[in-house]
Design a protein around this motif. Sequence first.
Motif, PDB file in Angstrom:
ATOM      1  N   ALA A 422       0.797  -1.231   0.033  1.00 15.80           N
ATOM      2  CA  ALA A 422       0.032   0.128   0.223  1.00 15.80           C
ATOM      3  C   ALA A 422       0.818   1.265   0.151  1.00 15.80           C
ATOM      4  O   ALA A 422       0.616   2.220  -0.628  1.00 15.80           O
ATOM      5  CB  ALA A 422      -0.943  -0.096   1.334  1.00 15.80           C
ATOM      6  N   ARG A 423       2.015   1.067   0.533  1.00 10.55           N
ATOM      7  CA  ARG A 423       2.933   2.388   0.906  1.00 10.55           C
ATOM      8  C   ARG A 423       3.521   2.439  -0.478  1.00 10.55           C
ATOM      9  O   ARG A 423       4.201   3.476  -0.877  1.00 10.55           O
ATOM     10  CB  ARG A 423       3.756   2.091   2.039  1.00 10.55           C
ATOM     11  CG  ARG A 423       3.141   2.375   3.233  1.00 10.55           C
ATOM     12  CD  ARG A 423       2.502   3.959   3.659  1.00 10.55           C
ATOM     13  NE  ARG A 423       1.884   4.107   4.657  1.00 10.55           N
ATOM     14  CZ  ARG A 423       2.438   4.262   5.801  1.00 10.55           C
ATOM     15  NH1 ARG A 423       3.517   4.313   6.028  1.00 10.55           N
ATOM     16  NH2 ARG A 423       1.718   4.270   6.972  1.00 10.55           N
ATOM     17  N   GLU A 466       8.972   2.185   8.779  1.00 10.58           N
ATOM     18  CA  GLU A 466       9.678   2.849   7.722  1.00 10.58           C
ATOM     19  C   GLU A 466      10.598   2.614   7.071  1.00 10.58           C
ATOM     20  O   GLU A 466      11.114   2.492   6.055  1.00 10.58           O
ATOM     21  CB  GLU A 466       9.046   4.256   7.811  1.00 10.58           C
ATOM     22  CG  GLU A 466       7.823   4.838   7.555  1.00 10.58           C
ATOM     23  CD  GLU A 466       6.785   4.513   8.681  1.00 10.58           C
ATOM     24  OE1 GLU A 466       7.231   4.233   9.827  1.00 10.58           O
ATOM     25  OE2 GLU A 466       5.467   4.681   8.492  1.00 10.58           O
ATOM     26  N   PRO A 486      -1.163  10.228  -8.391  1.00 12.60           N
ATOM     27  CA  PRO A 486      -2.075  10.369  -7.270  1.00 12.60           C
ATOM     28  C   PRO A 486      -3.460  10.476  -7.442  1.00 12.60           C
ATOM     29  O   PRO A 486      -4.056  10.921  -8.353  1.00 12.60           O
ATOM     30  CB  PRO A 486      -1.810  11.784  -6.322  1.00 12.60           C
ATOM     31  CG  PRO A 486      -0.401  12.123  -6.862  1.00 12.60           C
ATOM     32  CD  PRO A 486      -0.208  11.744  -8.332  1.00 12.60           C
ATOM     33  N   SER A 487      -4.134   9.636  -6.833  1.00 14.29           N
ATOM     34  CA  SER A 487      -5.426   9.075  -7.179  1.00 14.29           C
ATOM     35  C   SER A 487      -6.215  10.004  -6.436  1.00 14.29           C
ATOM     36  O   SER A 487      -7.322  10.682  -7.028  1.00 14.29           O
ATOM     37  CB  SER A 487      -5.631   7.686  -6.824  1.00 14.29           C
ATOM     38  OG  SER A 487      -5.427   7.651  -5.335  1.00 14.29           O
TER      39      SER A 487
ATOM     40  N   ASP B 219      -1.659  12.928   1.928  1.00 14.77           N
ATOM     41  CA  ASP B 219      -3.328  12.519   1.831  1.00 14.77           C
ATOM     42  C   ASP B 219      -3.226  11.047   2.131  1.00 14.77           C
ATOM     43  O   ASP B 219      -2.569  10.361   2.869  1.00 14.77           O
ATOM     44  CB  ASP B 219      -3.644  12.683   0.313  1.00 14.77           C
ATOM     45  CG  ASP B 219      -4.972  12.883   0.148  1.00 14.77           C
ATOM     46  OD1 ASP B 219      -5.973  12.559   0.998  1.00 14.77           O
ATOM     47  OD2 ASP B 219      -5.464  13.255  -0.931  1.00 14.77           O
ATOM     48  N   ASN B 221      -3.583   7.388   1.632  1.00  8.60           N
ATOM     49  CA  ASN B 221      -3.233   6.507   0.377  1.00  8.60           C
ATOM     50  C   ASN B 221      -1.977   7.151  -0.406  1.00  8.60           C
ATOM     51  O   ASN B 221      -2.110   6.641  -1.585  1.00  8.60           O
ATOM     52  CB  ASN B 221      -4.246   5.987  -0.271  1.00  8.60           C
ATOM     53  CG  ASN B 221      -5.481   5.166   0.894  1.00  8.60           C
ATOM     54  OD1 ASN B 221      -4.958   4.427   1.636  1.00  8.60           O
ATOM     55  ND2 ASN B 221      -6.701   5.646   0.515  1.00  8.60           N
ATOM     56  N   VAL B 222      -1.460   7.924  -0.029  1.00 12.87           N
ATOM     57  CA  VAL B 222      -0.401   8.477  -0.800  1.00 12.87           C
ATOM     58  C   VAL B 222       0.777   7.161  -1.072  1.00 12.87           C
ATOM     59  O   VAL B 222       1.249   6.694   0.114  1.00 12.87           O
ATOM     60  CB  VAL B 222       0.283   9.633  -0.545  1.00 12.87           C
ATOM     61  CG1 VAL B 222       1.284  10.186  -1.441  1.00 12.87           C
ATOM     62  CG2 VAL B 222      -0.445  10.904  -0.520  1.00 12.87           C
ATOM     63  N   PRO B 302      -0.149   9.300  11.316  1.00 19.45           N
ATOM     64  CA  PRO B 302       0.488   8.467  10.232  1.00 19.45           C
ATOM     65  C   PRO B 302      -0.041   7.312   9.626  1.00 19.45           C
ATOM     66  O   PRO B 302       0.375   6.440   8.789  1.00 19.45           O
ATOM     67  CB  PRO B 302       1.912   8.293  10.870  1.00 19.45           C
ATOM     68  CG  PRO B 302       1.997   8.738  12.169  1.00 19.45           C
ATOM     69  CD  PRO B 302       0.385   9.483  12.450  1.00 19.45           C
ATOM     70  N   TYR B 305      -2.969   8.775   7.389  1.00 19.47           N
ATOM     71  CA  TYR B 305      -2.351   9.612   6.318  1.00 19.47           C
ATOM     72  C   TYR B 305      -0.964   9.074   5.800  1.00 19.47           C
ATOM     73  O   TYR B 305      -0.149   8.766   6.734  1.00 19.47           O
ATOM     74  CB  TYR B 305      -2.142  11.114   6.675  1.00 19.47           C
ATOM     75  CG  TYR B 305      -3.396  11.686   6.615  1.00 19.47           C
ATOM     76  CD1 TYR B 305      -3.689  12.607   5.476  1.00 19.47           C
ATOM     77  CD2 TYR B 305      -4.300  11.787   7.933  1.00 19.47           C
ATOM     78  CE1 TYR B 305      -5.036  13.135   5.188  1.00 19.47           C
ATOM     79  CE2 TYR B 305      -5.406  12.624   7.480  1.00 19.47           C
ATOM     80  CZ  TYR B 305      -5.847  13.460   6.362  1.00 19.47           C
ATOM     81  OH  TYR B 305      -7.201  13.867   6.193  1.00 19.47           O
ATOM     82  N   SER B 306      -0.436   9.392   4.743  1.00 22.70           N
ATOM     83  CA  SER B 306       1.189   9.252   4.149  1.00 22.70           C
ATOM     84  C   SER B 306       1.237  10.166   3.283  1.00 22.70           C
ATOM     85  O   SER B 306       0.349  11.022   2.796  1.00 22.70           O
ATOM     86  CB  SER B 306       1.199   7.653   3.675  1.00 22.70           C
ATOM     87  OG  SER B 306       0.291   7.612   2.560  1.00 22.70           O
TER      88      SER B 306
END
Lengths: 808, 344
Positions: A422-423, A466, A486-487, B219, B221-222, B302, B305-306
């Motif tokens: 996802a990231r 991270e 970006p969506s 935002d 899901n970035v 966090p 948001y990412s």
Amino acid sequence: MFVSINWLKNYVDIDQISPEDLAERITKTGIEVDGLERFANKVNNVVVGYVEACEKHPNADKLNLCQVNVGEETLQIICGAPNIAKGQKVAVAKPGAVLPGNFKIKKAKLRGVESNGMICSLQELGVEEKFVPKEFANGIFVFPEDAETGTDVTELLNLDDIIIELDLTPNRSDALSMLGVAYEVAAILDVPIRLPHTNYHAAEEKTEDHVSVKVEASEQNPYYGAFLVKDVKVGTSPLWMRNYLMAAGIRPINNVVDITNYVLLEYGQPLHAFDYDKFGSTEVVVRMANEGETIVTLDDQERTLSSEHLVITNGKEPVALAGVMGGADTEVSDQTTSVLLEAAYFDGKTVRKASKEFDLRSEASTRFEKGVDPNRVRKAGEKACLLLEKYAGATVLAGISEFDQLEYSEKTVTIWTSTINARLGTDISNEEIADILRKLHFNFEQDDETFTVYAPTRRQDIVIFEDMLEEVARIYGYDNLPFTLPSGGSQAGGLTKQQELKRHVKRFLEGAGLSETVTYSLTTKDRATQLISPEVAKDLVSTVSLAMPMSEEHSTLRLSLLPEMLASVAYNLARKQSNVAYYELGSIFISKEEKVSQQPEEKLRLAGALTGEWLTHPWQQEKKSVDFFVVKGILEALFDSLSVKVNFVQEKVDGMHPGRTACLYIGDRAIGFAGQIHPQVQKEYDLKDTFVFDIDFDYILEVHENEPSFAGIPRYPSVTRDIALVVDETVQAGAIQATIAEAGGELVKDIQVFDVYQGEHLTEGKKSIAFSLFYQDPSRTLTDEEVEASYQAILAAVADQHQAELRG
Amino acid sequence: MKDQLQALEKEALQKVEDASSLKELQDVRVAYLGKKGPITEVLKGMGKLSKEERPVIGELANKVRGQVAEAIDSKKAGIEAAELEKQLAEETIDVTLPGRPIPTGGPHLLTSIVEEIEDLFIGMGFEVREGPEVETDYYNFEALNLPKDHPARDMQDTFYITDEILMRTHTSPVQARTMNMIKGERSVKMICPGKVYRRDTDDATHSHQFTQIEGLYVDKNVRMSDLKGVLDRFAKQMFGEDREIRLRPSFFPFTEPSVEMDISCKVCNGEGCSVCKRTGWIEILGAGMVHPRVLKMAGYDPEEYSGFAFGMGPDRIAMLKYGVDDIRHFYTNDIRFLKQYHQA
Ligand SMILES: [Zn+2]
């Protein structure tokens, strides 16, 4: 960090990849490779020679005539090196050899005697002077006795080694060691890693019977290990070790120092060797220094310490500045026979403070500052003992005297395949993640998509999710990430009204003939106080200066854009560029405090400087120099384009020509000035007549009307009346104009000066000013009567207020 | 009378023919067609004529008048054309002489680059934000995950004014300020251009003052692939559609993962040359995924948001794009340098 490829080969198999490709892979996967260089160059026809005889040259005092056995033959060679002697093993460039710098070796006659080759120094073989051991710096290089006569020197001296220079980011201190680099390379290439062993032969005698360790500052020094080695013979370290050190950029000194340096590079763990006999006691006490305590460090400097410095003491006085530098009194010398070897973990911040304060950055301090691997501290000490045993004939005493409160456990970080994907925007499988962790040599437990990772202690940088995300991403390969846009967040971007206005002003002034400059915000203290606009000067308390400027030239924040801009103008004049028209939009910094405790207020100013010719047409002999009205014309048009009404009022401003300067007002609010630089100031800056402006742009932004409303095209004709008035020469046009506007009433839409005259036909001290008055009513055609009435009212008002008479 | 009229006609037409100026022509008109002219005189004697002859002569007289008038008009047009031609010939100028120069100005090269980059990101939905050049230690460092004593503070040696106030070393504090203002309530998509300062000695490649543009998108899901996509679009629009980008790992305290972005070298097309130090790639900017600690400090969760952030130096980009060999050119303001970049 300089990484010798030949050294690296001891830990990982990299034969299947070229150094260039390896460097590229390292760069792309983890650490930027800054350069790839050969240590020296491969040489041909240079071999180890044995000096069988060495006599003075019959015809030259400083030359020696040597007979050198190079294996299959013995060559007669003349050598001028002061350190040449019979019985040495030396590097011989045989006839036909080509040395660096395209230096070809041929048979020759020197002062009547034949010489069949050359005995070389390391420098002549291409080794950089600064790496050459001191004893060979001014002469030829001498091999250890066991070097085989006739062997090619390229390999023996590691001349063809390739050095990878790594540009390490602060998080990757793990790569400040050959082992760390080996782990990185193993992960990138997916090859096994071979770790060195550290098993030495401990003597019966115990270290603890001779040394005790006490740490009084466990936070700053959670681990201290003392090894004791006896029967040390200080001498030369083995050739391979010297080669590796030189390749890594360290000059070999003697075996004890070389061994600690070698281990430092191999494990990333700094060690320190004390001469045990000079230590002064049998107890090591680590504590914070007493205020004012002193130590003479290895560089023979006396250092005055404070309670923030960590020191190693012998129970009485400091013998080393922990992690930074040892003391001169306990330094290992040629006479040293017993060495107390320190392997310790010092807190990074403490070391950093001391190294910074005393300006003693070293290979050792750098590593402590970034954090060493807890699990390698003791191992590094053991490795050094092993090497001392092997290469300094030392006897290592049994056991370690140590203080140990170090945290050895690995940090646990949990990662989930779905979160990683996802990231990253990827589609990595559980298997791929497991494989990446294996390549990295990270221990982990897997439960479906959940991985519990035990980050090895050598990787101090891995703490949170991270950090692991980065590990997975880089080994997976950033090249393999897809390109997406970006969506979410469909917000429309754009400039704010004020940002658009700034662009408008820039384009306007550029269209008007001005070039934009960018000058420095930091100026000299003097310049910071020059040409400050009156409304800025009014609130000013002091200038804002840097605590530690690099130079006086850039020490103080500007309060006007003009001084630096004028310096730029002068720069151009000095280069025969005499026509310059500049503007700049930039911040000034106003502090309202005697001593700065808050950020100064930042005000956007619009400034400009013009000098030289403005309008020229050479073949028509037209030349118009910049004057006040050129500047005023530009500003009026600019203000007009912004729909702001600005008044020019004759006033005096420091540094400006007293008769040719106006202050600018919007209503009652002062917003800057325009005019000619005072001749004296012009001289100071080496300028010719220069006209400037400086305007509070923030205020313009504030008062600017957002959208100009459409006023319509006038449908009814305007009526123009001219009026020429004779007044005293001191009466300003602006004052008359104001009177006309007031007396003329609403129908007067515009007033323009079209003539100013003084001289013949007029009484001395008088001048005539002629105005055109434009009358208009948007809703109807004007009658002659109403225009005439207004005209008469104007005449009466100017007569009353300015003693103006109609010019006959 | 008939003969008389015909003779007059012949005579008048000859005079028209002989006239060489508008004045002479006017004289002819007055002489023959005027109220006291000979044709009028002839007509005065019409009373003596018979009833039958009168209309014939009248018609003839009018015809003669008409012929003469026509001849005059046509001659007049001819003379006028000739006179105009003469006047125009006299008015001829040398169009190859230089025109009257107008004062010309233009934007600073750095402004051009900054505006180009602004417009490019505006096109991708970013807004432009600005902030103070004199910053607090908090916004310049601490809010960006650079606590005091952090070794990475060495990477950007700082001009301090007091212990807590400094010249900003990057424009990232604007991002921190903006996020703090929004307090995690919505997404942020911004770039912040501006002047920054570092304790460097000015030389060909270093300047104590330079320009930076940093970008931030936070935002829900970035993804890092979004960063790659946005940077790729930027690189292609800024440096040419045929440029490739690559990301490679790096380190910045405020992002994790952190990367550096290279573009394929335009000079050698990736083959390797002196411009790209034989690597085929040229470093353009630093970027990464916003560090969770930075998000948290700014009031963003966090977990929810990412975001990504990037930062680049217009000075360096201008140097690359236009082959400027010394960064000091940007701040010396030599008019000969500035003018070179005024063309569109
Ligand atoms: Zn290239």
